[in-house]
Design an enzyme around this catalytic site. Structure first.
Site, short mmCIF file in Angstrom:
data_model
loop_
_atom_site.label_atom_id
_atom_site.label_comp_id
_atom_site.label_asym_id
_atom_site.label_seq_id
_atom_site.Cartn_x
_atom_site.Cartn_y
_atom_site.Cartn_z
N TRP A 193 6.00 44.90 17.77
CA TRP A 193 4.66 44.98 17.18
C TRP A 193 4.64 44.32 15.80
O TRP A 193 3.66 43.70 15.42
CB TRP A 193 4.24 46.45 17.07
CG TRP A 193 2.91 46.65 16.41
CD1 TRP A 193 1.69 46.64 17.01
CD2 TRP A 193 2.66 46.90 15.02
NE1 TRP A 193 0.70 46.88 16.08
CE2 TRP A 193 1.27 47.04 14.84
CE3 TRP A 193 3.49 47.01 13.90
CZ2 TRP A 193 0.70 47.28 13.61
CZ3 TRP A 193 2.91 47.26 12.66
CH2 TRP A 193 1.53 47.39 12.53
N HIS A 194 5.75 44.45 15.07
CA HIS A 194 5.79 43.89 13.72
C HIS A 194 5.83 42.37 13.71
O HIS A 194 5.39 41.75 12.74
CB HIS A 194 6.99 44.45 12.95
CG HIS A 194 6.76 45.81 12.38
ND1 HIS A 194 6.89 46.95 13.13
CD2 HIS A 194 6.40 46.21 11.12
CE1 HIS A 194 6.62 48.00 12.37
NE2 HIS A 194 6.32 47.58 11.16
N GLY A 195 6.36 41.78 14.75
CA GLY A 195 6.41 40.32 14.76
C GLY A 195 7.02 39.78 16.04
O GLY A 195 7.83 40.44 16.69
#
Length: 498
Positions: free
Chosen positions: A338-340
């Site tokens: 989700w962060h990257g």
């Protein structure tokens, strides 16, 4: 546009507040309209074409919410036993569309690059895949997509009431204060305030103070510390000495906390000024004594979102230990993704998931029998080690950086001097940052305020002096923050890309 930019502070925010408060408080829907217009302008700044995608997503979720609401009403009235299946289909299709929207913009490039790499390894020509145009990442897509998902799931579960007003849902999902970097606000947390909210002067003042605190954390701490962190991580690995490597990861540990928590402070502050109460997102995570506690204090709105909408639906801890461990690890692998869109982030999520499993398997009970200093040291070391992978551009850099941390002589053949990265401003910001990250100044101030606060109708000069000191301090940090911005100081924003 970011909150710590001069164009936001001097033009966008004052104009928005002026337009918002020119509308009488009793016309809440009209105020929502003003907020929606300014939110769309904020979002469209620099990438106007991507507004269409966000509005289309909102429209899909709005229609789905009405369909789910209608289906629930018919089922409860006993008019159709088959409606529950229809509601499941509406939910499933909407969730797939939302995740597809997020997946296309955020992960398509990542997927194509990985497919091309595998094809090349197999000896297949992957030139066409590599020539595919890069897909631009819309601002704040991870945050507003999660808000849309939480809305439709809560409506399906019956924990939120679907709105039939498109403008109300659009205002909730696109609201600019928490659009870029959270906190992730759930619809039922502010649904009542979208209909009726108070705008007392004391609340506006509290919001303004919170915004100033966030701005100071961003400009006077995160930005200055970032000068050292970014310079060190941008160096060739063979120039890293052990001391410089440790200084770099310590700087990044503080930078990412003050950068991200500052944005949450400013978002919560603006929300208060407008009459909204957003949830807290940070609670001094670096004082944690375990990784489980860390995730109860770090990015709280995300960790609770993952718990309620992913971990529990996967079975949580209801299906035995092995399944619980697997669920935890899956959740944090996805948390990293989700962060990257990078394997670095997946590994970072897996790293945290691994230690959460280890703690749940019994290590946390062992920790509780050890001294506090050991528990703090353990948690901080695990978190800082994870930040190496999070910050590095690729796995090769993360590996070489870790070698430098461990003192591998072969990793720094041309080591640069530690003093290059420890200027007086950086040192001062690091010291202030370490103290501020413990929460001790806030605890001390709160205790003094409680101790000196006079009884009703009374007077205490110490309390008056304390309040005056707070005003002076607020004015001083605001003045220093603006001076730094006027001088064109270094002003990156880590979570802008998420």
């Amino acid at each position: 546009m970011v909150f710590s930019s001069l164009i936001f502070l001097h033009f966008f925010l004052p104009l928005m507040l002026a337009a918002y408060f020119l509308v009488p408080a009793r016309f809440v829907r009209l105020r929502n309209g003003v907020l929606l217009v300014f939110s769309l302008i904020f979002y469209a700044w620099g990438e106007p074409q991507l507004v269409i995608g966000m509005v289309a997503l909102i429209a899909v979720v709005w229609i789905a919410g009405i369909l789910l609401s209608n289906g629930e009403a018919e089922t409860q009235s006993g008019e159709g036993n088959g409606k529950s299946a229809g509601r499941k289909w509406v939910l499933a299709v909407t969730v797939v569309l939302c995740l597809g929207f997020l997946g296309y913009f955020k992960y398509a490039n990542f997927a194509l690059n990985n497919v091309a790499a595998i094809a090349q390894w197999l000896g297949i020509d992957a030139t066409r895949l590599r020539d595919v145009a890069e897909i631009s990442l819309p601002l704040g897509i991870s945050f507003y997509t999660f808000q849309a998902l939480s809305y439709i799931i809560d409506v399906y579960r019956g924990t939120a009431v679907a709105t039939r007003r498109f403008d109300q849902l659009a205002c909730y999902i696109s609201m600019f204060p928490q659009l870029v970097a959270g906190p992730i606000v759930r619809y039922n947390q502010i649904s009542a305030e979208l209909v009726k909210r108070s705008n007392e002067r004391s609340q506006f003042a509290a919001g303004a103070r919170r915004f100033v605190v966030g701005l100071a954390k961003k400009v006077l701490l995160a930005n200055i510390i970032a000068q050292a962190a970014d310079a060190i991580f941008n160096m060739p690995p063979n120039q890293l000495s052990t001391a410089v490597a440790w200084w770099g990861i310590a700087a990044y540990t503080l930078q990412i906390y003050f950068d991200f928590s500052a944005y949450s402070d400013m978002a919560i502050g603006i929300g208060l000024m407008l009459g909204f109460h957003f949830p807290e997102n940070f609670n001094y995570p670096y004082i944690s004594k375990s990784i489980r506690e860390f995730w109860q204090r770090w990015h709280i709105s995300l960790s609770t979102w993952l718990r309620d909408y992913l971990y529990i639906p996967l079975g949580g801890n209801r299906a035995g230990q092995r399944r619980t461990y697997l669920n935890l690890w899956i959740v944090f692998l996805l948390c990293g993704l989700w962060h990257g869109a990078s394997w670095n982030f997946v590994l970072w999520g897996g790293w945290h998931g691994l230690f959460l499993v280890i703690e749940r398997a019994g290590f946390e009970r062992v920790l509780q029998r050890t001294p506090h200093v050991f528990r703090h040291g353990y948690a901080l070391l695990v978190v800082m080690t994870g930040w190496i992978v999070f910050r590095s551009e690729d796995m090769s850099q993360a590996w070489l950086y870790t070698r430098a941390l461990l003192g591998d002589p072969g990793s720094y053949a041309y080591a640069r001097s530690f003093s290059e990265f420890a200027s007086a401003p950086v040192l001062l910001s690091m010291i202030v940052g370490v103290v501020a990250a413990t929460g001790l100044p806030v605890v001390a101030f709160t205790r003094l305020k409680q101790q000196w606060q006079p009884r009703q109708g009374g007077f205490n000069p110490c309390y008056t002096l304390l309040q005056a000191s707070l005003l002076v301090w607020g004015g001083l940090v605001m003045f220093l923050s603006m001076i730094h911005l006027y001088n064109g100081a270094y002003n990156p924003f880590i979570y802008f890309r998420f």
